[in-house]
Design a protein around this motif. Sequence first.
Motif, PDB file in Angstrom:
ATOM      1  N   ALA A  55      29.043  46.051  40.231  1.00  0.00           N
ATOM      2  CA  ALA A  55      30.001  44.981  39.884  1.00  0.00           C
ATOM      3  C   ALA A  55      29.356  43.923  39.011  1.00  0.00           C
ATOM      4  CB  ALA A  55      30.557  44.343  41.149  1.00  0.00           C
TER       5      ALA A  55
ATOM      6  N   VAL B  22      30.053  44.236  35.363  1.00  0.00           N
ATOM      7  CA  VAL B  22      31.390  43.921  34.849  1.00  0.00           C
ATOM      8  C   VAL B  22      31.444  42.538  34.209  1.00  0.00           C
ATOM      9  CG1 VAL B  22      33.820  43.631  35.455  1.00  0.00           C
ATOM     10  CG2 VAL B  22      32.507  45.507  36.457  1.00  0.00           C
TER      11      VAL B  22
ATOM     12  N   SER C 102      31.634  41.704  30.193  1.00  0.00           N
ATOM     13  CA  SER C 102      32.756  40.922  29.670  1.00  0.00           C
ATOM     14  C   SER C 102      32.268  39.727  28.861  1.00  0.00           C
ATOM     15  CB  SER C 102      33.643  40.443  30.824  1.00  0.00           C
ATOM     16  OG  SER C 102      34.223  41.547  31.490  1.00  0.00           O
TER      17      SER C 102
ATOM     18  N   CYS D   4      34.840  36.791  36.913  1.00  0.00           N
ATOM     19  CA  CYS D   4      33.418  37.131  36.871  1.00  0.00           C
ATOM     20  C   CYS D   4      32.695  36.563  38.086  1.00  0.00           C
ATOM     21  CB  CYS D   4      32.783  36.570  35.597  1.00  0.00           C
ATOM     22  SG  CYS D   4      33.305  37.402  34.076  1.00  0.00           S
TER      23      CYS D   4
ATOM     24  N   SER E 119      33.589  38.495  41.227  1.00  0.00           N
ATOM     25  CA  SER E 119      32.932  39.807  41.239  1.00  0.00           C
ATOM     26  C   SER E 119      31.497  39.692  41.741  1.00  0.00           C
ATOM     27  CB  SER E 119      32.946  40.422  39.830  1.00  0.00           C
ATOM     28  OG  SER E 119      34.261  40.668  39.407  1.00  0.00           O
TER      29      SER E 119
ATOM     30  N   ALA F  99      35.805  47.387  33.642  1.00  0.00           N
ATOM     31  CA  ALA F  99      36.293  46.813  34.900  1.00  0.00           C
ATOM     32  C   ALA F  99      37.060  47.840  35.734  1.00  0.00           C
ATOM     33  CB  ALA F  99      37.174  45.603  34.610  1.00  0.00           C
TER      34      ALA F  99
ATOM     35  N   SER G  16      37.551  43.283  43.694  1.00  0.00           N
ATOM     36  CA  SER G  16      38.777  43.817  43.088  1.00  0.00           C
ATOM     37  C   SER G  16      39.666  42.691  42.566  1.00  0.00           C
ATOM     38  CB  SER G  16      39.544  44.667  44.109  1.00  0.00           C
ATOM     39  OG  SER G  16      38.755  45.757  44.539  1.00  0.00           O
TER      40      SER G  16
ATOM     41  N   ILE H 162      38.156  41.325  39.424  1.00  0.00           N
ATOM     42  CA  ILE H 162      38.364  42.201  38.269  1.00  0.00           C
ATOM     43  C   ILE H 162      39.812  42.152  37.797  1.00  0.00           C
ATOM     44  CG2 ILE H 162      38.402  44.637  37.584  1.00  0.00           C
ATOM     45  CD1 ILE H 162      35.857  44.978  39.222  1.00  0.00           C
TER      46      ILE H 162
ATOM     47  N   GLN I 105      40.989  41.053  34.030  1.00  0.00           N
ATOM     48  CA  GLN I 105      41.646  41.944  33.095  1.00  0.00           C
ATOM     49  C   GLN I 105      43.157  41.734  32.964  1.00  0.00           C
ATOM     50  OE1 GLN I 105      39.826  43.521  31.113  1.00  0.00           O
ATOM     51  NE2 GLN I 105      37.984  42.993  32.241  1.00  0.00           N
TER      52      GLN I 105
END
Length: 305
Positions: free
Chosen positions: A80, A83, A87, A106, A109, A242, A282, A285, A289
């Motif tokens: 994670a 991610v 980004s 972020c 995560s 992601a 989750s 993320i 996104q």
Amino acid sequence: MEPESLPLSLGLAVAVISSLVNGSTFVLQRKGILRAQSKGASYFTELVWWAGTAAMALGQVGNFFAYNAAPAVLVTPIGALGVPFGSVLASYVLQEKLNLLGKLGCLLSCAGSIVLLIHAPKSESVTSRVELEEKLTNPVFLGYLCLILLLLILLIFWIAPSHGPNHILVYIAICSLLGTFTVPSSKGIGLAAQDAFSDNPSSVRALCLFVILLATLTCSVIIQFTYINEALKYFDSSVFNAIYYVAFTVLVVLASAILFREWSGVGIVDFLGMLCGFTTISVGIILLQVFKDFGDINKASLKKD
């Protein structure tokens, strides 16, 4: 520090570094692909793409060592960290937008990864080749593998050619399902190698297992590599990274639970803690996104007004 805790600490350190390296691979590869498309050339001619490919190889090597030093359900969620790193990197290298909600995603995560680190199992349930062979021949695991193979054949030969460029989940499903083979193979190679290159009477049997697992890992990585680059031709690197992380983690944890039974020593408190950690990741993320272009939409509406 107790001696037996050293391999786990080393595995965690390698996993963290590998997650950051892997977070940069999609960005660098997509940068190379976009450059090549603008020139009308192959991305094999782009140095940036090769840098991303080298980073991916380095990340895979790091993952291999991490999976052999720590439980898969501990190593995989640490991904994670790649991610948010990917980004942030994409916002500078590819000018992919990262608004306030994205930054919050972020942060969530990373926080979720820390919660998973605290509550994940700290010991292995398979410590020898003999135990590994018993696990691999388990009817439940073999049935699960047959189901995964069937889904992969369906996706690769029927669905991907016609729907892949329009639906990101097709490529993500292929790459994530292959994690069922890459992670157990990575862990199994380390166990088989202990006997394969020794003078034990069972070294021939161990060597055969080692070769089978190595071939499985190599094929899985090559197919993943192919479809990751296909996905990066059509979709943002941060979006792919992601969603891929969530799907990959779920399937790897499921495969590890079936094969290695690493969940057997987890109490109810730790189980709930890991569930909360994964939920936090989750949610982060999703914020990262789903609301990716939220700021741009607001700006556009204000201009119209």
